[in-house]
Motif scaffolding. Structure first.
Motif: not given
Ligand code: SF4
Length: 348
Positions: A17, A20, A24, A34
């Motif tokens: 992902c 952010c 992850c 998250c």
């Molecule tokens: S915390 Fe959530 S939004 Fe941030 S990289 Fe991980 S999965 Fe993506």
């Protein structure tokens, strides 16, 4: 569920992902940090798309945005989840929820309700909008078509890709620092490995023309070092310029920080003075209703230009072109005073 934006598929079926800076890597069947993004057979999905856990009509001053369309009413929406783990979070019941909860409130309905209740814009707030990005993105796109503005209240930990993607629709953002952006504070009290990427977000927002206001939560004993605040304020001047509104916020005991008392007003006043000394021209004290630093002063002649009590505007003295009526100084305010519109409604 809605397929996520901004992720890549990896050879072993996991996904990365890139919304952010945690970036992850999520194996099949697992969920990101998250708690609201799941890898189902190599495809990343948002589990909270269109599922609002809160929807309120607020004054824009509550975000706080004091210099962007002052007096506006904004539809404020949130889902559960967060990419931070702040031990003092005042929205922890929804940000740290382990359940995917919420009421169906798809983008079209958010926009139609916003128009029905006389809102001037939509704010993605209460929890971190980056983690419900697809919901915010689709809503913001529709909102713009209908003449509404969009604002984020964000911890700033989003990637440059995410800022770029939302930038055609995002007009303004409140970027929230805590403990003056001290890396130790972020590591130990917020489970954030390094706050440095937040400064990259500020640069990207500036490049994209997004109007930014800064807040800094002053947590007594843990995050009230004035030297660190001086460093933060200097970086804001360097990156965004000295006309950037800067709010020094009072902490209230909450979540795992019930034993820590509220920030003394004298501490906030010293903090505000440090920020002013660095050269920032619009400095506010937040969460202290009735404080003299809730008002906007002319940075040149010190005339009171916008008089506030808490989130209400009591007097508006700017000229039609947002200048000081006494000395003519141009004031960094976007839009003029928006009177009217419903405020303080709770829909969800
Ligand atoms: S915390 Fe959530 S939004 Fe941030 S990289 Fe991980 S999965 Fe993506």
């Amino acid at each position: 569920m809605k397929e996520a934006m901004l992720y890549s598929q990896l050879a072993d079926g996991s996904v990365e992902c890139s919304l952010c800076h945690r970036r992850c890597r999520i194996p099949k069947g697992s969920i990101g940090f998250c708690g609201v993004r799941k890898n189902v057979d190599g495809v990343l999905y948002s589990l909270v798309y269109g599922k609002a856990i809160a929807a309120h009509v607020d004054p824009i001053e509550k975000k706080p945005l004091f210099h962007y369309h002052p007096g506006s009413a904004v539809m404020s929406v949130a889902t559960v989840g967060c990419n931070f783990r702040c031990k003092f979070c005042d929205n922890w019941v929804i940000s740290q929820s382990k359940e995917i909860e919420g009421i169906d409130f798809p983008p079209e309905k958010v926009v139609s309700a916003s128009l029905r209740y006389g809102c001037h814009g939509i704010s993605y707030t209460y929890t971190e909008p980056t983690i419900f990005f697809e919901y915010a993105y689709d809503t913001a796109r529709l909102a713009k078509e209908k003449g509404l503005f969009n604002t984020f209240v964000t911890n700033g930990y989003m990637t440059p890709e995410a800022v770029k993607a939302i930038s055609p629709y995002l007009n303004a953002a409140t970027v929230d620092f805590k403990g003056s952006g001290d890396p130790k504070f972020y590591r130990e009290l917020m489970s954030v490995p390094d706050p440095e990427p937040i400064f990259e977000t500020l640069k990207e927002m500036k490049r994209c023309g997004i109007f930014v206001e800064i807040t800094n939560l002053v947590v007594p004993k843990y995050g009230d070092d004035l030297e660190k605040l001086r460093e933060l304020a200097s970086r804001i001047v360097e990156i965004l310029g000295r006309d950037t509104p800067f709010h020094v916020l009072r902490f209230h005991p909450d979540y795992q920080f019930y034993e820590v008392a509220s920030t003394p007003v004298s501490t906030l006043e010293k903090a505000a003075q440090v920020v002013m000394d660095v050269g920032l021209r619009y400095v506010y004290v937040g969460n202290v209703p009735g404080h003299r630093l809730e008002h906007t002063y002319c940075p040149k002649c010190k005339e009171v230009l916008i008089e506030r009590f808490s989130f209400d505007i009591l007097k508006w003295r700017l000229t039609a072109d947002n200048s000081c009526p006494k000395c003519g100084e141009r004031i960094n305010v976007v839009g003029t005073f928006q009177r009217g519109g419903s405020k303080w409604l709770s829909l969800i």
